[in-house]
Design an enzyme around this catalytic site. Structure first.
Site, short mmCIF file in Angstrom:
data_model
loop_
_atom_site.label_atom_id
_atom_site.label_comp_id
_atom_site.label_asym_id
_atom_site.label_seq_id
_atom_site.Cartn_x
_atom_site.Cartn_y
_atom_site.Cartn_z
N MET A 1 0.77 -0.96 0.08
CA MET A 1 -0.05 -0.19 -0.16
C MET A 1 0.70 1.28 0.00
SD MET A 1 -3.14 -1.07 2.27
CE MET A 1 -4.22 0.00 1.60
N GLN B 1 -6.31 -7.79 -6.85
CA GLN B 1 -6.43 -8.88 -5.72
C GLN B 1 -7.83 -9.27 -5.43
OE1 GLN B 1 -5.31 -5.75 -5.17
NE2 GLN B 1 -6.46 -4.92 -3.45
N ASP C 1 -7.37 -2.29 -11.62
CA ASP C 1 -7.08 -1.76 -10.72
C ASP C 1 -7.54 -2.78 -9.48
OD1 ASP C 1 -5.23 0.28 -9.16
OD2 ASP C 1 -6.89 0.98 -8.27
N GLU C 2 -6.67 -2.87 -8.49
CA GLU C 2 -7.17 -3.75 -7.23
C GLU C 2 -7.58 -5.02 -7.65
OE1 GLU C 2 -6.48 -2.40 -4.16
OE2 GLU C 2 -6.92 -0.32 -4.38
N CYS D 1 8.25 -2.75 6.12
CA CYS D 1 9.27 -4.10 6.02
C CYS D 1 8.89 -5.32 6.98
CB CYS D 1 10.65 -3.61 6.05
SG CYS D 1 11.29 -3.29 7.73
#
Length: 201
Positions: free
Chosen positions: A11, A89, A86-87, A181
């Protein structure tokens, strides 16, 4: 030969902005773009795709029950040079397969932009299928607050703590999620650290 592309990032990596810039570049060359997004993403309204930097465009919304191949055949066949998603997922595995079929049978490139993993670092179903069958997989990089490459989409509660349980899909932006991370993510959970979201003072 056309390809199926999966461009993923954590993100805040400007995935939507890149999708919209790609759309603009195609249209500047008089090519026709079919811009779509799953119905799970309604943050900016049903028919609008908007990036954090202010770019926006009209978009067709794809519910989970829609056969993307049939929709393409019925409304876009002969009037489409590229499909931008887009998006991605949030698409079903079957819908990813339908996009793959459009690439194979119509020689039309499909460019999918989205997240690879959820807040628990698990693959979304649509992303998993893209990892399996996309021709080209490219990471759009962004950084953690520590300066390392961000790979985790951490979901943050109202007290600033990392959430590790719950529904896979909970929509939100800078008010609910932060890219981190893996090291900072694990440390934040272990030490029950308060995470300051971007835009908060």
């Amino acid at each position: 030969m056309a390809k199926l592309y999966f461009k993923y990032g954590a993100m805040g990596s400007s995935k939507t902005a890149q999708a919209l810039i790609t759309k603009y570049n195609y249209e500047e060359n008089d090519l026709q773009v079919w811009l779509i997004k799953p119905s799970a993403d309604v943050r900016d309204g049903q028919q609008i795709l908007r990036s954090r930097i202010g770019l926006e465009a009209e978009v067709e919304v794809i519910p989970p029950s829609m056969d993307v191949w049939e929709r393409f055949r019925d409304t876009r066949l002969g009037r489409c040079d590229v499909i931008i998603v887009d998006e991605c997922q949030f698409l079903t595995e079957q819908q990813i397969d339908q996009l793959r079929a459009i690439v194979n049978e119509n020689n039309i490139p499909v460019m999918c932009f989205g997240l690879r993993t959820d807040f628990q670092t698990r693959l979304f179903p649509g992303s998993r299928r893209l990892m399996e069958i996309a021709d080209t997989i490219q990471e759009i990089k962004t950084i953690c607050d520590c300066g390392a490459k961000a790979t985790v989409n951490a979901r943050i509660d109202s007290q600033g703590h990392i959430i590790t349980q719950g529904e896979q899909v909970v929509l939100g932006g800078n008010d609910s999620y932060i890219a981190m991370c893996h090291k900072c993510y694990i440390r934040g959970i272990r030490e029950h650290k308060v995470i300051r979201l971007h835009g908060q003072h």
